[in-house]
Structure formats: structure tokens, C-alpha cells
Write a protein that holds these residues in place. Structure first.
Motif, PDB file in Angstrom:
ATOM      1  N   GLN A 273      -6.946   3.863  10.347  1.00  0.00           N
ATOM      2  CA  GLN A 273      -6.202   3.174  11.416  1.00  0.00           C
ATOM      3  C   GLN A 273      -5.356   4.169  12.216  1.00  0.00           C
ATOM      4  N   ALA A 274      -4.732   5.125  11.514  1.00  0.00           N
ATOM      5  CA  ALA A 274      -3.859   6.096  12.194  1.00  0.00           C
ATOM      6  C   ALA A 274      -4.695   7.026  13.068  1.00  0.00           C
TER       7      ALA A 274
ATOM      8  N   PHE B 199       1.775  -6.966   9.911  1.00  0.00           N
ATOM      9  CA  PHE B 199       1.464  -7.077   8.482  1.00  0.00           C
ATOM     10  C   PHE B 199       1.523  -8.548   8.080  1.00  0.00           C
TER      11      PHE B 199
ATOM     12  N   SER C 276      -4.009   5.957   2.624  1.00  0.00           N
ATOM     13  CA  SER C 276      -2.811   5.619   3.399  1.00  0.00           C
ATOM     14  C   SER C 276      -2.264   6.882   4.063  1.00  0.00           C
ATOM     15  N   THR C 277      -1.356   6.688   5.007  1.00  0.00           N
ATOM     16  CA  THR C 277      -0.770   7.841   5.700  1.00  0.00           C
ATOM     17  C   THR C 277       0.155   8.636   4.768  1.00  0.00           C
ATOM     18  N   SER C 278       0.813   7.937   3.841  1.00  0.00           N
ATOM     19  CA  SER C 278       1.703   8.670   2.923  1.00  0.00           C
ATOM     20  C   SER C 278       0.891   9.444   1.889  1.00  0.00           C
TER      21      SER C 278
ATOM     22  N   SER D 132       3.235   0.614   5.402  1.00  0.00           N
ATOM     23  CA  SER D 132       3.348  -0.634   4.619  1.00  0.00           C
ATOM     24  C   SER D 132       4.676  -0.664   3.860  1.00  0.00           C
TER      25      SER D 132
ATOM     26  N   GLN E 100      -5.470   5.334  16.262  1.00  0.00           N
ATOM     27  CA  GLN E 100      -4.321   5.134  17.162  1.00  0.00           C
ATOM     28  C   GLN E 100      -3.840   6.437  17.800  1.00  0.00           C
TER      29      GLN E 100
ATOM     30  N   THR F  77       2.047  -2.582  14.605  1.00  0.00           N
ATOM     31  CA  THR F  77       1.166  -3.134  13.564  1.00  0.00           C
ATOM     32  C   THR F  77       1.774  -4.420  13.029  1.00  0.00           C
TER      33      THR F  77
ATOM     34  N   LEU G 223       0.850  -1.192   0.000  1.00  0.00           N
ATOM     35  CA  LEU G 223       0.000   0.000   0.000  1.00  0.00           C
ATOM     36  C   LEU G 223       0.887   1.244   0.000  1.00  0.00           C
TER      37      LEU G 223
ATOM     38  N   VAL H 177       5.039   1.354  15.422  1.00  0.00           N
ATOM     39  CA  VAL H 177       4.469   2.489  14.683  1.00  0.00           C
ATOM     40  C   VAL H 177       4.410   3.723  15.582  1.00  0.00           C
TER      41      VAL H 177
ATOM     42  N   HIS I 268      -4.978   7.743   7.259  1.00  0.00           N
ATOM     43  CA  HIS I 268      -5.637   6.439   7.151  1.00  0.00           C
ATOM     44  C   HIS I 268      -6.491   6.264   8.415  1.00  0.00           C
TER      45      HIS I 268
ATOM     46  N   PRO J  74      -1.422  -4.602   5.893  1.00  0.00           N
ATOM     47  CA  PRO J  74      -1.543  -4.467   7.351  1.00  0.00           C
ATOM     48  C   PRO J  74      -2.713  -5.303   7.844  1.00  0.00           C
TER      49      PRO J  74
HETATM   50  O1  LIG Z   1      -1.378   4.081   5.763  1.00  0.00           O
HETATM   51  C1  LIG Z   1      -0.300   3.461   5.897  1.00  0.00           C
HETATM   52  O2  LIG Z   1       0.802   4.009   5.984  1.00  0.00           O
HETATM   53  C2  LIG Z   1      -0.377   1.990   6.001  1.00  0.00           C
HETATM   54  O3  LIG Z   1       0.530   1.305   5.634  1.00  0.00           O
HETATM   55  C3  LIG Z   1      -1.581   1.448   6.724  1.00  0.00           C
HETATM   56  C4  LIG Z   1      -1.344   1.692   8.180  1.00  0.00           C
HETATM   57  C5  LIG Z   1      -1.901   2.798   8.783  1.00  0.00           C
HETATM   58  C6  LIG Z   1      -1.639   3.039  10.130  1.00  0.00           C
HETATM   59  C7  LIG Z   1      -0.808   2.187  10.830  1.00  0.00           C
HETATM   60  C8  LIG Z   1      -0.247   1.099  10.211  1.00  0.00           C
HETATM   61  C9  LIG Z   1      -0.523   0.838   8.872  1.00  0.00           C
END
Ligand SMILES: O=C(O)C(=O)Cc1ccccc1
Length: 321
Positions: A134-135, A204, A157-159, A27, A138, A202, A20, A103, A132, A67
């Protein structure tokens, strides 16, 4: 030897690994920790987690990195949906490895001119934050304390989030992403280590095509693997008769009676009918290293009791504690 160097290439030339993207996602970091980009591995960014499944199933990449779960926020539903494979599109895919990544999240953006010094930047100019889901999950405590009322926008994604924040020349956008993304997308660190828990990790999965092929993994020795001797894990999905009392308990009981320790359990709506579930059970043991036949036997037990069951892979345990 790390788990890293043990994935096999498919012969001559470079082998592709899908993750990703874009670059500098978590990722990407996890993928680089196992498949160091060199003459052997070519890393291919995708736009979504689903696309990682698609590219590997199509044979356009040898491996994919996705992930699976986070120690603070739980399971990554996009990945669970791919593993559920309700449309039967990924019948050949198997999990063949796992990667743990510590992370630490950073709030990235443009520092406000006239604001506080580096390391303690003012956040008053921030109107929206990309990341993202997930972020965001967290870093909830940081948002509640420092960014109350600011728009949070889910992206793939975070990037990608860092890329979008960098594209906003007004400086009013920020991203939750990794520290590496700050450099890649030329952003300032507005706040460091904003994760709710400092043990945020995290896990994967590495996926590949070919369910019957055993990954050439050797024991990781001191460096990896579980020191208690639980060398492998396997993942199984199944549905049980919806109206039979104790059907799920019966299936879980098979693992108990074969002395196979469970390591995770998840469920998703089966989409066969409302409030009917597809279960995922992960346990210690391997289909490929099963001297006492306990894993084979439990598969047969589950197959008998379940409406549908699918073996999703066996791989080397990388958990160190
Ligand atoms: O968005 C990302 O960078 C990913 O790889 C998914 C993710 C998002 C937050 C924590 C771990 C993975």
C-alpha cells in the motif's frame, strides 16, 4: 467525547486490541488514536492482517484494527479477503467502528557519509527499499523520480520494513514508513512527505466478535461524525446469479429505492468459479438504529435476490467532510 473512548471493554481487567505490527506501523498509530494504551487497553501487535482476524475470532483480543482503504491507492486486498471469509472462519466477526488517519510517508535509512545535508540526503547508496505494498502504491511518483531501478521489496507492514532497513548494517537498505518509525528503529529521514498526494488518508475498520451486539457509541457531537447527519454506515457482502442479466443492477436498485446512499463498493473473485464475483456494498444506515425499517427492508431485498448475502457490521460514521 471522541470515538476513541467509546469502545467498550469486556468487564474487569485490561482489554486487548490486536493491530498489524510491529510497533510504529500506521495501524499502531490508528489504534492508539482510539484505544489509548493504559490500564484499560493492552495493544497486541500481529505479523499479518489475517492474524488480526484470527486473534479476534479466537477471542484472544476484544477488538482488532485493520486498514480497509486508502484515498490514493484504494482498497487493502488483505482486509477484503478477510471480510470475504470464503472458508467461513470468521462468521462471528463484525465491523463496529472506523478510524481515519492522515498518512505521510517518509523514506528512512542511513544517511550517506559525505552526502548532502539533512533534509536533502543523497539516495545514491540505496540499493533496496522495503515497505507494505500500500505504501509503495501511495509513493509511486517519488520512486519514479528519485529511486528509478532500485529494488522494492514488499513486506507485511511499514514498521517491519523499518526494522529490516535498520538491521542492514551496510546502510544500503531503506524503508517507506511513518515518521514515528524513524525514532523507534533509529533511522535517518532520507526524504519527508513522499506521498503522491498530500490529502493521503487511510480508513481503518475496528472489528470485534459478536454480530448481534451493538457497540455503545454515542453521537460524537461536534468533534466527529458527519455534519450532514449521516450518522452510521453498514457493510454487506453478496453474490448474485452469474448469468442473470441485471442481477447486480437489481441489488443496487434496492438501495436506491430505499433512499440509502452508497459509500463504497468493492468486488473480489468469489472463488466459486472463475470470473464470478463477491460484491461488498457499504451504505449510510445502521441495523441498530433503523427507525423507519429501511435497513432491515434492504437486507431482506438483497437476501431474496442474492445467492448468498452476509451482513458485516454497522458502525458510527467518523468522516468529517
Ligand atoms: O504497514 C503499515 O504500517 C500499516 O498499518 C498498513 C498501511 C500501509 C500503508 C498505509 C496505511 C496502512
Amino acid at each position: 467525547m471522541t470515538a476513541a473512548q467509546k469502545m467498550e471493554g469486556g468487564g474487569g481487567g485490561r482489554n486487548k486490541v490486536a493491530y498489524l505490527g510491529p510497533v510504529a506501523s500506521y495501524s499502531h498509530q490508528a489504534t492508539k488514536s482510539v484505544f489509548s494504551p493504559d490500564q484499560k487497553w493492552e495493544l497486541e501487535p500481529t505479523v499479518t492482517i489475517k492474524e488480526v482476524f484470527d486473534v479476534v475470532q479466537a477471542g484472544d483480543a476484544d477488538y482488532g484494527v485493520i486498514p480497509f482503504e486508502n484515498s490514493t491507492h484504494g482498497t487493502v486486498i488483505f482486509t477484503l479477503n478477510g471480510l470475504a471469509d470464503r472458508a467461513g472462519s470468521y462468521a462471528d466477526l463484525a465491523v463496529c467502528g472506523e478510524i481515519y488517519l492522515d498518512v505521510h510517508h517518509f523514506l528512512l535509512g542511513r544517511r550517506c557519509f559525505g552526502g548532502a545535508a539533512a533534509g536533502d540526503a543523497s539516495l545514491k547508496h540505496i540499493e533496496r527499499v522495503y515497505s507494505h505494498p500500500q505504501a509503495f502504491g501511495q509513493t509511486a511518483a517519488f520512486f519514479a523520480k528519485h529511486l528509478r531501478g532500485v529494488d522494492t521489496i514488499d513486506v507485511t507492514s511499514t514498521s517491519k520494513a523499518a526494522e529490516l532497513a535498520a538491521a542492514d548494517t551496510t546502510g544500503k537498505s531503506a524503508a517507506v514508513a511513518g515518521e514515528i518509525a524513524a525514532e523507534t528503529y533509529a533511522l535517518d529521514v532520507l526524504a519527508a512527505s513522499i506521498e503522491d498526494r498530500d490529502d493521503n488518508t487511510t480508513r481503518f475498520f475496528v472489528i470485534r466478535k459478536g454480530k448481534e451486539r451493538q457497540e455503545q457509541q454515542e453521537s460524537s457531537g461536534k468533534e466527529g461524525g458527519d455534519p450532514y447527519g449521516n450518522k452510521h454506515k453498514s457493510l454487506l457482502s453478496f453474490t448474485v446469479p452469474h448469468r442473470t442479466p441485471g442481477a447486480l443492477a437489481d441489488v443496487l436498485g434496492f438501495f436506491k429505492s430505499r433512499s440509502l446512499n452508497l459509500t463504497s463498493i468493492n468486488s473480489l473473485p468469489s472463488l466459486l468459479e472463475p470470473f464470478h464475483y463477491l460484491f461488498f456494498v457499504e451504505f449510510e444506515g445502521s441495523r441498530f438504529d433503523d427507525p423507519e425499517g429501511r435497513v432491515k427492508a434492504v437486507f431482506e431485498d438483497v437476501e431474496r435476490a442474492a445467492l448468498r448475502s452476509t451482513w458485516l457490521g454497522s458502525w458510527e460514521n467518523q468522516r468529517r467532510r
